[in-house]
Scaffold this motif. Sequence first.
Motif, PDB file in Angstrom:
ATOM      1  N   THR A 142      55.577  13.491  87.772  1.00 49.22           N
ATOM      2  CA  THR A 142      57.040  13.525  87.731  1.00 49.22           C
ATOM      3  C   THR A 142      57.616  12.114  87.641  1.00 49.22           C
ATOM      4  O   THR A 142      58.583  11.865  86.919  1.00 49.22           O
ATOM      5  N   SER A 143      57.002  11.171  88.350  1.00 50.85           N
ATOM      6  CA  SER A 143      57.454   9.774  88.288  1.00 50.85           C
ATOM      7  C   SER A 143      57.276   9.210  86.888  1.00 50.85           C
ATOM      8  O   SER A 143      58.159   8.513  86.372  1.00 50.85           O
ATOM      9  N   THR A 152      59.929  10.673  84.663  1.00 50.34           N
ATOM     10  CA  THR A 152      61.231  10.067  84.954  1.00 50.34           C
ATOM     11  C   THR A 152      61.328   8.686  84.333  1.00 50.34           C
ATOM     12  O   THR A 152      62.369   8.315  83.756  1.00 50.34           O
ATOM     13  N   HIS A 207      62.378   8.403  80.682  1.00 46.78           N
ATOM     14  CA  HIS A 207      63.787   8.628  80.342  1.00 46.78           C
ATOM     15  C   HIS A 207      63.922   9.584  79.157  1.00 46.78           C
ATOM     16  O   HIS A 207      64.574   9.270  78.148  1.00 46.78           O
TER      17      HIS A 207
END
Length: 284
Positions: free
Chosen positions: A140-141, A144, A147
């Motif tokens: 998930t990081s 993220t 972008h």
Amino acid sequence: MQRKAYVPGVAALLAALLTGCTGGSGATGDATDSKPGDVGTTAVAARPGKYRTLPEPCRQLDKGTLDKMLPGIKGLPEGEQRDKAYEGAATVTYDTDRRVGCRWKDDGADATHRLLVDFERVVSYDNTVSDDTEAGQVFTSKRTEAHLPEPVSTGTTSPTPSHSPSAGTDENAGDDTEKEGKKTGGETSDDASSSPSDDSAPGAGLQPRALEGLADEAFLDDQLMASASAGGHRTVTVVFRTSNVIVTVEYEQQPGPAAKVPDSKEMQDRAQELARKLAGTLGG
């Protein structure tokens, strides 16, 4: 008589004190000494991840795959130079049980291609958090940090008009707007991306996005960077997670001065095809 009454009383007092001390240590001693982070004997530790080891990354790609993604290799003289190009070069890591990778490169007449395959095995050091859960958080990081833009709607719903056609609005105005959008690649992403005039970001259907049907979860990123060459430098990245292993495929193309912009669809298709092969190898 006084001495006989006194001695039993002292003995009874000492016995009571000893009993009190013993009972106190048994009732409260463990609670006082226990640490907040300790897991009780009745607690069940989270399950470990599916993968305990990682594959040898430089051996995961066959020559057919490398010939497709790095066409310049076939142009090298047969022998040691070509064999070395096929072998790739292992990336530098400090713990091969946790992370490994391999890089390949070709220098063709029209373009230079680079390919990276990276395997990361995630391990949770919290007994209450499974390796899979920890890997999901790491994935998930990464997503993220990429972008990714919001998905572009492919529906035909048009914006609400500011006033009704009865007030004099041309009812065909919406059709003209849609036609103009198609000319700019808004609705026909495949045609726009494969057109020789494609020198910008990929069309709606090829934009950076989450991928369905690849391992447990996956996403794709597509970036075109300005460079000294006329075509620009395109990098397509596919990241997917299967259980507690996260795999990254990074595919780059740097065209020569007279070359066209790297084709977004072609590069994305190749990167996704490789990612699916690797997921199959892992059993994801």
